[in-house]
Design a protein around this motif. Structure first.
Motif, mmCIF file in Angstrom:
data_model
loop_
_atom_site.group_PDB
_atom_site.id
_atom_site.type_symbol
_atom_site.label_atom_id
_atom_site.label_comp_id
_atom_site.label_asym_id
_atom_site.label_seq_id
_atom_site.Cartn_x
_atom_site.Cartn_y
_atom_site.Cartn_z
ATOM 1 N N ALA A 87 0.826 -1.206 0.000
ATOM 2 C CA ALA A 87 0.000 0.000 0.000
ATOM 3 C C ALA A 87 0.862 1.259 0.000
ATOM 4 O O ALA A 87 0.547 2.238 -0.690
ATOM 5 C CB ALA A 87 -0.922 -0.003 1.216
ATOM 6 N N VAL A 90 2.140 1.771 -3.520
ATOM 7 C CA VAL A 90 1.122 2.221 -4.467
ATOM 8 C C VAL A 90 0.707 3.659 -4.206
ATOM 9 O O VAL A 90 0.469 4.435 -5.148
ATOM 10 C CB VAL A 90 -0.101 1.279 -4.399
ATOM 11 C CG1 VAL A 90 -1.276 1.856 -5.168
ATOM 12 C CG2 VAL A 90 0.260 -0.087 -4.960
ATOM 13 N N VAL A 91 0.621 4.067 -2.941
ATOM 14 C CA VAL A 91 0.087 5.389 -2.597
ATOM 15 C C VAL A 91 1.171 6.447 -2.514
ATOM 16 O O VAL A 91 0.969 7.580 -2.959
ATOM 17 C CB VAL A 91 -0.689 5.309 -1.258
ATOM 18 C CG1 VAL A 91 -1.165 6.692 -0.820
ATOM 19 C CG2 VAL A 91 -1.873 4.361 -1.387
ATOM 20 N N PHE A 102 -2.532 -1.555 -8.039
ATOM 21 C CA PHE A 102 -3.623 -1.736 -7.079
ATOM 22 C C PHE A 102 -4.561 -2.855 -7.523
ATOM 23 O O PHE A 102 -4.884 -3.763 -6.747
ATOM 24 C CB PHE A 102 -4.401 -0.430 -6.918
ATOM 25 C CG PHE A 102 -5.727 -0.614 -6.221
ATOM 26 C CD1 PHE A 102 -5.790 -0.794 -4.856
ATOM 27 C CD2 PHE A 102 -6.912 -0.630 -6.953
ATOM 28 C CE1 PHE A 102 -7.008 -0.981 -4.214
ATOM 29 C CE2 PHE A 102 -8.131 -0.815 -6.328
ATOM 30 C CZ PHE A 102 -8.177 -0.990 -4.954
ATOM 31 N N TYR A 106 -5.255 -6.383 -5.697
ATOM 32 C CA TYR A 106 -6.613 -6.548 -5.172
ATOM 33 C C TYR A 106 -7.390 -7.637 -5.909
ATOM 34 O O TYR A 106 -8.344 -8.204 -5.361
ATOM 35 C CB TYR A 106 -7.366 -5.221 -5.278
ATOM 36 C CG TYR A 106 -8.773 -5.278 -4.729
ATOM 37 C CD1 TYR A 106 -9.004 -5.561 -3.394
ATOM 38 C CD2 TYR A 106 -9.869 -5.066 -5.558
ATOM 39 C CE1 TYR A 106 -10.290 -5.613 -2.889
ATOM 40 C CE2 TYR A 106 -11.160 -5.119 -5.072
ATOM 41 C CZ TYR A 106 -11.365 -5.387 -3.735
ATOM 42 O OH TYR A 106 -12.637 -5.451 -3.237
ATOM 43 N N PHE A 149 -4.398 -5.527 2.034
ATOM 44 C CA PHE A 149 -3.895 -4.429 1.199
ATOM 45 C C PHE A 149 -5.005 -3.431 0.884
ATOM 46 O O PHE A 149 -4.798 -2.212 0.931
ATOM 47 C CB PHE A 149 -3.318 -5.013 -0.092
ATOM 48 C CG PHE A 149 -3.092 -4.021 -1.184
ATOM 49 C CD1 PHE A 149 -2.012 -3.172 -1.155
ATOM 50 C CD2 PHE A 149 -3.977 -3.938 -2.260
ATOM 51 C CE1 PHE A 149 -1.808 -2.239 -2.176
ATOM 52 C CE2 PHE A 149 -3.783 -3.021 -3.276
ATOM 53 C CZ PHE A 149 -2.691 -2.170 -3.229
ATOM 54 N N ARG A 153 -4.589 0.301 2.219
ATOM 55 C CA ARG A 153 -4.453 1.299 1.151
ATOM 56 C C ARG A 153 -5.518 2.379 1.256
ATOM 57 O O ARG A 153 -5.253 3.565 1.061
ATOM 58 C CB ARG A 153 -4.518 0.582 -0.202
ATOM 59 C CG ARG A 153 -4.366 1.507 -1.403
ATOM 60 C CD ARG A 153 -5.709 1.790 -2.030
ATOM 61 N NE ARG A 153 -5.621 2.639 -3.190
ATOM 62 C CZ ARG A 153 -6.664 3.197 -3.794
ATOM 63 N NH1 ARG A 153 -7.899 2.954 -3.315
ATOM 64 N NH2 ARG A 153 -6.515 3.964 -4.848
ATOM 65 N N ASN A 154 -6.762 1.982 1.598
ATOM 66 C CA ASN A 154 -7.832 2.968 1.747
ATOM 67 C C ASN A 154 -7.524 3.952 2.863
ATOM 68 O O ASN A 154 -7.785 5.156 2.728
ATOM 69 C CB ASN A 154 -9.157 2.255 2.039
ATOM 70 C CG ASN A 154 -9.734 1.596 0.805
ATOM 71 O OD1 ASN A 154 -9.230 1.782 -0.305
ATOM 72 N ND2 ASN A 154 -10.772 0.813 0.981
ATOM 73 N N MET A 156 -4.490 4.699 3.951
ATOM 74 C CA MET A 156 -3.297 5.461 3.603
ATOM 75 C C MET A 156 -3.619 6.603 2.638
ATOM 76 O O MET A 156 -2.950 7.642 2.647
ATOM 77 C CB MET A 156 -2.241 4.520 3.004
ATOM 78 C CG MET A 156 -0.848 5.101 2.996
ATOM 79 S SD MET A 156 0.402 3.903 2.481
ATOM 80 C CE MET A 156 0.407 2.795 3.887
ATOM 81 N N THR A 157 -4.635 6.439 1.812
ATOM 82 C CA THR A 157 -5.011 7.514 0.897
ATOM 83 C C THR A 157 -5.589 8.724 1.623
ATOM 84 O O THR A 157 -5.650 9.817 1.046
ATOM 85 C CB THR A 157 -6.034 7.009 -0.134
ATOM 86 O OG1 THR A 157 -7.162 6.452 0.553
ATOM 87 C CG2 THR A 157 -5.429 5.972 -1.051
ATOM 88 N N HIS A 182 4.228 6.608 8.651
ATOM 89 C CA HIS A 182 2.981 5.973 8.258
ATOM 90 C C HIS A 182 2.554 4.848 9.196
ATOM 91 O O HIS A 182 1.369 4.753 9.546
ATOM 92 C CB HIS A 182 3.099 5.443 6.822
ATOM 93 C CG HIS A 182 3.047 6.509 5.786
ATOM 94 N ND1 HIS A 182 4.097 7.375 5.552
ATOM 95 C CD2 HIS A 182 2.048 6.881 4.932
ATOM 96 C CE1 HIS A 182 3.765 8.214 4.584
ATOM 97 N NE2 HIS A 182 2.533 7.939 4.191
ATOM 98 N N SER A 268 -10.500 3.114 7.539
ATOM 99 C CA SER A 268 -10.350 2.501 6.219
ATOM 100 C C SER A 268 -11.518 2.796 5.299
ATOM 101 O O SER A 268 -11.387 2.705 4.071
ATOM 102 C CB SER A 268 -10.179 0.979 6.369
ATOM 103 O OG SER A 268 -9.052 0.681 7.151
#
Length: 270
Positions: A87, A90-91, A102, A106, A149, A153-154, A156-157, A182, A268
């Motif tokens: 994550a 990707v972010v 992603f 996923y 993930f 990831r959600n 972290m965005t 993070h 999340s």
């Protein structure tokens, strides 16, 4: 009227959940020799300890319980760590086509698990990983990564990019930013992802009965299904006592960390 209707709906849902639980507990208390063949709605005895002892020692569910505890803890932690790194890549990292990566990761949650069983079984047989704890740990960790993930990831965005920019200006490396910025800010999300993956690995039956057969390697759900076949003649009390034992870890995990879990799920979902 709307509030009353909502309360009645919630009460009905709670009742639908409590009735099977009540039957489970009442019939697990019943002595195996006194079981009549029909579900008991009233307490007929207090032989839960003997039924649980039979399920744990005589039926051998204890070895599988310990194996599943190892799988759920180690594979859950490994999956969350790998998912958090993915994550972050990707972010935060300046990689090309982050949307492609992603969806590639996923997509592991989009395909039914049954379609992988035949090639996975053949691969495990060729690599001497069939019926080994290492083999199950590898597949459980890989299976748990995609959904973890997605959750991480959600969250972290939602973190402001200024945090990363300020750290880079101060001379921090991306590795340091990940561990010092993070990870501390995502503790709730990481904990929620771990609880999800712990529960998923603990409740798995399909992979357990496909990739293992030894009592000390089989996960606990596979052992519980074996118990259902081997002790069907003794009636459900022994089987239900085993089911109570199996349900305790996930129940205790949620009750102890429910606040952290809810905060992580909320973060999340933003």
């Amino acid at each position: 009227m709307g509030r009353i209707a909502r309360h009645l709906f919630v009460a009905g849902c709670v009742l639908l959940w409590l009735v099977p639980l009540y039957l489970l507990v009442v019939n697990a208390l019943t002595p195996a020799a006194a079981y009549t063949g029909k579900p008991d709605w009233t307490v007929q005895g207090f032989d839960l300890a003997e039924n649980a002892r039979t399920a744990w020692n005589v039926a051998g569910i204890g070895d599988s319980f310990q194996a599943s505890l190892l799988y759920a803890v180690v594979c859950g932690l490994a999956a969350v760590l790998v998912a958090a790194m993915a994550a972050f890549a990707v972010v935060v990292l300046p990689i090309p086509r982050p949307a492609f990566w992603f969806w590639l990761i996923y997509s592991g949650t989009l395909f039914p698990l049954q379609m992988f069983l035949a090639p996975l079984f053949g691969l495990y047989a060729d690599a001497d990983l069939y019926d080994t704890r290492l083999g199950l740990m590898l597949v459980y960790a890989a299976w748990a990564v995609p959904f973890a993930f997605f959750l991480i990831r959600n969250q972290m965005t939602t973190m402001p990019p200024e945090l990363t920019e300020a750290a880079l200006i101060d001379g921090a490396s991306f590795r340091r930013i990940f561990w010092r910025v993070h990870v501390p800010l995502m503790k709730a999300g990481l904990a929620a992802a771990f609880i999800f993956q712990f529960t998923a690995v603990w409740n798995d039956l399909l992979l357990g009965i496909t990739l293992s057969r030894s009592p000390d390697v089989q996960p606990v759900m596979a052992a519980l299904s074996t118990l259902n076949n081997a002790y069907a003649s003794t009636g459900p009390p022994v089987i239900l006592a085993g089911a109570l034992i199996v349900s305790l870890p996930t129940l205790l995990l949620f009750l102890v960390f429910r606040g952290l879990f809810l905060r992580g799920v909320t973060a999340s979902a933003r």
